[in-house]
Scaffold this active site. Structure first.
Site, PDB file in Angstrom:
ATOM      1  N   TRP A   1      -2.680  -2.735  -1.768  1.00  0.00           N
ATOM      2  CA  TRP A   1      -2.381  -4.171  -1.800  1.00  0.00           C
ATOM      3  C   TRP A   1      -3.365  -4.774  -0.807  1.00  0.00           C
ATOM      4  CZ3 TRP A   1      -0.803  -8.047   1.593  1.00  0.00           C
ATOM      5  CH2 TRP A   1      -0.380  -9.239   0.991  1.00  0.00           C
TER       6      TRP A   1
ATOM      7  N   HIS B   1      14.742 -38.673  -2.637  1.00  0.00           N
ATOM      8  CA  HIS B   1      13.894 -38.913  -1.462  1.00  0.00           C
ATOM      9  C   HIS B   1      12.446 -38.493  -1.707  1.00  0.00           C
ATOM     10  CE1 HIS B   1      17.306 -40.123   0.934  1.00  0.00           C
ATOM     11  NE2 HIS B   1      17.954 -39.042   0.519  1.00  0.00           N
TER      12      HIS B   1
ATOM     13  N   ARG C   1       4.416  -0.777  -4.517  1.00  0.00           N
ATOM     14  CA  ARG C   1       4.014  -1.208  -3.175  1.00  0.00           C
ATOM     15  C   ARG C   1       2.663  -1.899  -3.166  1.00  0.00           C
ATOM     16  NH1 ARG C   1       6.878   1.606   0.956  1.00  0.00           N
ATOM     17  NH2 ARG C   1       5.288   0.829   2.351  1.00  0.00           N
TER      18      ARG C   1
ATOM     19  N   LYS D   1       6.101  -4.805  -3.416  1.00  0.00           N
ATOM     20  CA  LYS D   1       7.418  -4.605  -2.821  1.00  0.00           C
ATOM     21  C   LYS D   1       7.218  -4.118  -1.392  1.00  0.00           C
ATOM     22  CE  LYS D   1      11.856  -4.169  -4.130  1.00  0.00           C
ATOM     23  NZ  LYS D   1      12.514  -5.411  -4.562  1.00  0.00           N
TER      24      LYS D   1
ATOM     25  N   CYS E   1       0.851  -1.187   0.000  1.00  0.00           N
ATOM     26  CA  CYS E   1       0.000   0.000   0.000  1.00  0.00           C
ATOM     27  C   CYS E   1       0.887   1.238   0.000  1.00  0.00           C
ATOM     28  CB  CYS E   1      -0.957   0.089   1.177  1.00  0.00           C
ATOM     29  SG  CYS E   1      -2.249  -1.145   1.158  1.00  0.00           S
TER      30      CYS E   1
ATOM     31  N   ASN F   1      -2.433   2.241   5.362  1.00  0.00           N
ATOM     32  CA  ASN F   1      -1.566   1.101   5.072  1.00  0.00           C
ATOM     33  C   ASN F   1      -1.354   0.392   6.403  1.00  0.00           C
ATOM     34  OD1 ASN F   1       0.457  -0.656   4.275  1.00  0.00           O
ATOM     35  ND2 ASN F   1       2.071   0.897   4.339  1.00  0.00           N
ATOM     36  N   GLY F   2      -1.598  -0.909   6.451  1.00  0.00           N
ATOM     37  CA  GLY F   2      -1.427  -1.644   7.705  1.00  0.00           C
ATOM     38  C   GLY F   2      -2.621  -2.549   7.943  1.00  0.00           C
TER      39      GLY F   2
ATOM     40  N   GLU G   1       7.619 -16.083  -8.805  1.00  0.00           N
ATOM     41  CA  GLU G   1       7.118 -14.713  -8.615  1.00  0.00           C
ATOM     42  C   GLU G   1       6.722 -14.048  -9.919  1.00  0.00           C
ATOM     43  OE1 GLU G   1       9.178 -12.230  -5.178  1.00  0.00           O
ATOM     44  OE2 GLU G   1      10.628 -13.162  -6.498  1.00  0.00           O
TER      45      GLU G   1
ATOM     46  N   GLU H   1      16.339 -19.641  -4.340  1.00  0.00           N
ATOM     47  CA  GLU H   1      16.172 -18.278  -4.862  1.00  0.00           C
ATOM     48  C   GLU H   1      15.763 -18.320  -6.349  1.00  0.00           C
ATOM     49  OE1 GLU H   1      15.792 -15.503  -3.641  1.00  0.00           O
ATOM     50  OE2 GLU H   1      16.325 -14.038  -5.159  1.00  0.00           O
TER      51      GLU H   1
ATOM     52  N   LYS I   1      12.300 -16.750  -7.758  1.00  0.00           N
ATOM     53  CA  LYS I   1      12.242 -15.738  -8.825  1.00  0.00           C
ATOM     54  C   LYS I   1      11.290 -16.191  -9.925  1.00  0.00           C
ATOM     55  CE  LYS I   1      13.564 -13.291  -7.169  1.00  0.00           C
ATOM     56  NZ  LYS I   1      14.223 -12.686  -6.062  1.00  0.00           N
TER      57      LYS I   1
HETATM   58  C1  F6R Z   1      11.567 -11.838  -3.593  1.00  0.00           C
HETATM   59  C2  F6R Z   1      11.178 -10.679  -2.839  1.00  0.00           C
HETATM   60  C3  F6R Z   1      10.702 -10.865  -1.443  1.00  0.00           C
HETATM   61  C4  F6R Z   1      11.566 -10.018  -0.498  1.00  0.00           C
HETATM   62  C5  F6R Z   1      11.026 -10.103   0.938  1.00  0.00           C
HETATM   63  C6  F6R Z   1      11.881  -9.308   1.897  1.00  0.00           C
HETATM   64  O1  F6R Z   1      11.928 -11.508  -4.889  1.00  0.00           O
HETATM   65  O2  F6R Z   1      11.275  -9.582  -3.299  1.00  0.00           O
HETATM   66  O3  F6R Z   1      10.718 -12.196  -1.084  1.00  0.00           O
HETATM   67  O4  F6R Z   1      12.867 -10.480  -0.573  1.00  0.00           O
HETATM   68  O5  F6R Z   1       9.723  -9.616   0.973  1.00  0.00           O
HETATM   69  O6  F6R Z   1      11.933  -7.975   1.561  1.00  0.00           O
HETATM   70  P1  F6R Z   1      12.980  -7.009   2.224  1.00  0.00           P
HETATM   71  O7  F6R Z   1      14.323  -7.432   1.772  1.00  0.00           O
HETATM   72  O8  F6R Z   1      12.613  -5.644   1.734  1.00  0.00           O
HETATM   73  O9  F6R Z   1      12.819  -7.148   3.698  1.00  0.00           O
END
Ligand code: F6R
Length: 616
Positions: free
Chosen positions: A74, A511, A27, A611, A2, A100-101, A495, A488, A492
């Site tokens: 969001w 396994h 966001r 984000k 948000c 936001n929250g 996502e 990772e 990626k």
């Molecule tokens: C993956 C991604 C998320 C962040 C996670 C932590 O691509 O972007 O998994 O890594 O939300 O975010 P930060 O690093 O901002 O605490």
């Protein structure tokens, strides 16, 4: 998670609020809305979906006024609908609020308000907050700036949960009020104008002077002044922070997406993570931000690393680095689990929290819990002056520049680089010789150049990604340092392309995971020429025996065997085992990006994600 923007000054509020929303769209992008005040006339427009939908409405009905608030959502409570989009009104229709929250006791409060005759139009917790504040204001006889602030204080005392809010009221049209608890909020100071936003990216085009709000603080913006107070109404002295360099970082330049721009920045950002921090003279890393003497560092018995998502994967690489280079027992814990576990932590346990944004609610909670238990807790953050950076007892900044792409890329390699520096520093205080330290430094110094080589592989990786883009399931395998890289790589891909991807330690295949292998399930093996290379070869053989397509990442000069059994081999430069994660991550980032492109996915705004996850 948000985005909030507020404006009050001598210009038209709408374009400023809208531009701010574009900057904060990363966001959250489920819906958006704007409220402006023109004298006592409150106008609201909101729309589900992307900001372009809101812009279409604005094109038909321009919003007047020099005061306003806006929001990009969001969704937490309630689906993505017009009714659930912010701003929300109070019962009188004169107060508009963006939030936001998460208001945890909203159901109880809503119940109480409904019994008093309030009608709600949305399923959100935020609308309850608007009603609660509006109700408290309506009960006060005098209608002034001060009584609106008093009403807000009263209402917020009844609320459990987290909030970053901005509100306007028609009775006091020359005022925007913000408040924060748990969700970030920053004040921007201009000339005869003030701004409010949930992060500085929405402000940098207008001002460089900002004040970060702390929890339980209220800010009141007027055209020519502002005040910051706590819930009891006491003012506080504040520091004005001058921002630097962000406007440029926010620009995509010639790249079609932030994600690919940020992938290509990694030779530079890894260099920045090391710049000024390597001392050949002492054969160690210099990390003054830790604010710990060598004696204190030597006394560390145990390390706990905590973060979420990609930051957690970086932490997992850190565990291997710290145990192998510094021989300090290290444990990783998901930040979201940290405070709900009773992790045994001896007196001399040092805690690091990792967070690109420095605002992730779970990571912040882990930091606070660790500090509450009396542990020194250090941050590895990118966003300077973020809440985690401010509240930790010291730390190391990534200096990676703004990361806007929702999928973390450059922040991940910066985090791993910094963890390598920490392992070098701690190793040198303990058992690593000066010549071993020097070797590590020389290897670190070659990283940016080697990353440049890996970046040149993008076309080759794009072709492979296109070929397998129709797969429904993909497996990522790696061992030791590169097991977290398998996780990772899978994250990626999930996502940005929505392909069901899973990461495993290669040997786990037999396994159970091997049940997924067939001609249609590609496996990506991270198989550099390291201590477990031959073990990875055996796992690849097991997949090939079941006709699974295999894409392998191998080391230059050591790929013959991989080439004889795999369908594709991507070659990365030779580097010691402990540095392979940084080089191996980048091809997987390309792979995810190009797969998503081939599938027509919105790479920078993946479905359901945002984000900076500022809710628990
Ligand atoms: C993956 C991604 C998320 C962040 C996670 C932590 O691509 O972007 O998994 O890594 O939300 O975010 P930060 O690093 O901002 O605490």
């Amino acid at each position: 998670m948000c985005g909030i923007v507020g404006y009050l000054g001598n210009k038209d509020a709408m374009p400023i609020l809208l531009e701010g929303l574009h900057r904060l769209e990363y966001r959250g992008y489920d819906s958006s809305g704007i409220a402006t005040l023109d004298g006592k006339k409150l106008s609201i427009l909101k729309a589900p979906g992307r900001i372009s939908n809101l812009e279409e409405l604005i094109a038909k009905k321009n919003l007047q006024g020099h005061v306003g608030i806006s929001h990009t959502r969001w969704a937490t409570h309630g689906e993505v609908t017009y009714q659930n989009a912010h701003p929300h009104l109070d019962a009188s229709g004169r107060l508009a609020l963006v939030h936001n929250g998460v208001i945890e006791n909203y159901a109880k409060l809503r119940d109480q308000l409904e019994k008093e005759g309030h009608t709600f139009h949305s399923q959100t917790d935020s609308e309850v907050l608007a009603h609660l504040i509006g109700r408290a204001f309506d009960l006060l006889e005098e209608k002034s700036e001060q009584t609106l602030i008093t009403a807000l204080q009263d209402a917020l005392r009844r609320v459990d949960g987290t909030y970053g809010i901005a509100l306007v009221h028609t009775e006091v049209p020359e005022l925007v009020i913000g408040a924060r608890r748990g969700s970030p909020l920053v004040l921007g100071i201009g000339k005869e104008e003030h701004f409010l936003a949930s992060d500085v990216s929405a402000l940098v085009m207008h001002t460089r002077d900002v004040v970060y709000l702390n929890d339980y603080e209220i800010v009141a913006l007027r055209p020519d002044s502002f005040t910051i107070s706590n819930l009891q109404g006491d003012g506080r002295p504040y520091n004005i922070t001058t921002l630097d360099g962000l406007a440029h970082d926010m620009d995509k330049g010639a790249y079609p997406h932030y994600m690919i721009k940020e992938i290509f920045e990694q030779a530079h950002t890894v260099h920045e993570a090391m710049r000024g921090r390597l001392s050949l003279e002492e054969a160690t890393a210099k990390l003054g931000g830790l604010e710990m003497s060598n004696a204190q560092l030597r006394d560390i018995e145990r390390i706990v690393l905590s973060g979420c998502g990609s930051a957690m994967h970086a932490a997992m690489v850190g565990e291997y680095l710290l145990e192998s280079l510094a021989q300090i027992p290290t444990e990783c814990e998901f930040a979201s689990e940290f405070r709900y576990r009773n992790l045994p932590m001896t007196k001399d346990t040092l805690v690091f929290v990792l967070s690109q944004s420095g605002e992730t609610a779970d990571t912040l909670a882990a930091l606070r819990e660790s500090q509450r238990k009396g542990h020194r807790t250090l941050g590895i953050c990118n966003n300077v002056a973020s809440t985690i950076a401010r509240e930790s007892n010291g730390g190391v900044y990534m200096h990676a520049g703004a990361e806007i792409g929702v999928a973390a890329t450059k922040s991940f390699t910066s985090q791993v680089t910094i963890l390598t520096l920490i392992a070098l520093l701690l190793g040198r205080i303990r058992h690593l010789s000066s010549s071993e330290g020097t070797k590590i430094i020389h290897q670190l110094e070659t990283l940016p150049e080697k990353i440049e080589e890996v970046l040149r592989l993008h076309e080759e990786i794009e072709a492979i990604a296109r070929r397998y883009a129709s797969a429904r399931v993909m497996l990522f395998m790696g061992r030791q340092f590169n097991y977290p890289i398998a996780l990772e790589g899978a994250l990626k891909l999930k996502e940005v392309s929505y392909i069901a991807a899973s990461g495993y330690p290669s040997a786990e295949l037999k396994h159970g995971v091997i049940a997924l292998v067939n001609e249609e399930t590609p496996s990506i093996f991270i198989a550099p020429h390291d201590a477990v290379f031959s073990k990875n070869i055996s796992s690849i053989q097991e997949v090939k025996a079941r006709r699974g397509p295999v894409i392998a990442l191998g080391t230059e000069g050591h790929c013959a065997e991989l080439e004889s059994i795999c369908d594709h081999v991507i070659t990365i430069p030779s580097t010691p085992d402990y540095l392979t994660p940084i080089l191996a991550t980048i091809p997987l980032q390309f792979f995810a990006y190009y797969t998503a492109l081939a599938l027509g996915c919105d790479v920078d705004k993946p479905r359901n994600l945002a984000k900076s996850v500022t809710v628990e």
